[in-house]
Design an enzyme around this catalytic site. Structure first.
Site, short mmCIF file in Angstrom:
data_model
loop_
_atom_site.label_atom_id
_atom_site.label_comp_id
_atom_site.label_asym_id
_atom_site.label_seq_id
_atom_site.Cartn_x
_atom_site.Cartn_y
_atom_site.Cartn_z
N HIS A 54 33.83 40.50 33.54
CA HIS A 54 34.80 40.24 34.63
C HIS A 54 36.19 40.05 34.06
CE1 HIS A 54 33.69 36.17 33.37
NE2 HIS A 54 34.67 35.66 34.09
N HIS A 56 38.55 37.71 33.93
CA HIS A 56 39.18 36.51 33.36
C HIS A 56 39.51 36.74 31.88
CE1 HIS A 56 37.32 33.87 36.76
NE2 HIS A 56 38.47 34.42 37.11
N ASP A 58 39.42 35.10 29.20
CA ASP A 58 38.51 34.70 28.12
C ASP A 58 37.30 35.64 28.01
OD1 ASP A 58 37.77 33.55 30.63
OD2 ASP A 58 36.46 32.12 29.63
N HIS A 59 37.26 36.67 28.84
CA HIS A 59 36.21 37.70 28.75
C HIS A 59 36.81 39.08 28.50
CE1 HIS A 59 33.03 34.92 30.14
NE2 HIS A 59 34.07 34.32 30.66
N HIS A 114 31.73 34.80 41.40
CA HIS A 114 32.65 34.16 40.45
C HIS A 114 33.97 34.96 40.45
CE1 HIS A 114 34.01 32.01 36.90
NE2 HIS A 114 34.25 33.16 36.31
N ASP A 135 29.86 35.07 33.61
CA ASP A 135 30.02 33.77 34.28
C ASP A 135 29.31 33.75 35.63
OD1 ASP A 135 31.53 33.14 32.09
OD2 ASP A 135 33.40 32.76 33.19
N HIS A 173 29.17 31.46 28.36
CA HIS A 173 29.68 30.19 27.83
C HIS A 173 28.52 29.29 27.38
CE1 HIS A 173 33.96 30.37 29.19
NE2 HIS A 173 33.45 31.10 30.18
ZN LIG Z 1 35.25 33.56 34.37
#
Ligand SMILES: [Zn+2]
Length: 249
Positions: A54, A56, A58-59, A114, A135, A173
């Site tokens: 996705h 975001h 951090d991905h 998400h 996530d 995570h």
């Molecule tokens: Zn996320």
């Protein structure tokens, strides 16, 4: 197949998936690609695919850097995802679309909530199967509903619940300890949950779909205990209430 995890940022997991029969490989969510690139180069692997769960940062935030670090090979690498805005995306995928990495078959599952374009990737070598859940599904929990509804999370998690129970679960995570603490408030008498908590290591991946069905409350919204905790008999309402309680936990 061989699956290795790498740590990124605070508590993110990135993954390297290699085929046993060819030197082809794929990575999942390479937010901080340096270690991945080093391993791929050292082992003479051929990176064909970046799987992005996705948008975001951090991905997906390391996609361009990963391509840049791969140098001349970058033109042969496809960047896969379900969200048109994904960094460096070359190959947008739809629900149930299949991809190949060497002999490995990848099935893309659309799992919105998400984020609207969230995708989980099921990878199979014909003997063993794993799912990379980003996530959407965590061990003992699920992602926040940033771009979707409880109904969408319910149907996304039920899609994952319908996979072979032996399917290995690799999430985005390391949130397991806190998730299980919340799960214990939902089902204090769940013996599977108790034994999971008693045997927890610092790295908790992988789980399995079968195990998640035993102790992850978000996978158990059809169970009387979980419905009683939330006071909601409808699984979607139960999902919404669980998420609300977890947000305030
Ligand atoms: Zn996320």
């Amino acid at each position: 197949m061989k699956i290795r995890h790498f740590n990124a940022l605070q508590d993110n997991y990135m993954y390297l998936i290699t085929s046993d029969k060819s030197n082809e490989c794929a990575v999942v969510d390479p937010a901080e690609p340096a270690e991945l690139v080093k391993t791929i180069k050292n082992e003479g692997l051929k990176l064909t695919t970046i799987l992005t769960t996705h948008h975001h940062y951090d991905h997906a935030g390391g996609n361009s850097k990963m391509l840049e670090m791969m140098g001349a090979e970058k033109d042969q690498i496809q960047v896969v995802g379900g969200d048109k805005s994904l960094q460096a995306l070359t190959h947008p995928v739809k629900d149930n679309e299949k991809l190949q990495i060497g002999e490995l078959e990848v099935t893309c599952l659309s799992t919105p909530c998400h984020t609207a374009g969230h995708v989980c990737y099921v990878v199979s070598d014909g003997r063993e199967q794993a799912v990379f859940t980003g996530d959407t599904l965590f061990i003992g929990g699920c992602g926040k509903f940033f771009e979707g509804t409880a109904a969408q999370m319910q149907s996304s998690l039920q899609k994952l619940a319908s996979l072979d129970p032996k399917t290995l679960v690799y999430c985005g995570h390391e949130y397991t300890k806190k998730n299980l603490e919340f799960a214990a408030t939902v089902e204090p008498d769940n013996q599977d949950l108790k034994s999971k908590q008693a045997n927890l290591k610092s790295v908790t991946i992988p789980s399995t779909i079968g195990d998640e069905l035993k102790f992850n409350p978000f996978m158990r919204t059809n169970q009387a205990n979980v419905q009683a905790f939330t006071g909601k008999k409808d699984p979607v309402e139960c999902m919404g209430e669980l998420r609300e309680r977890k947000n305030n936990f």
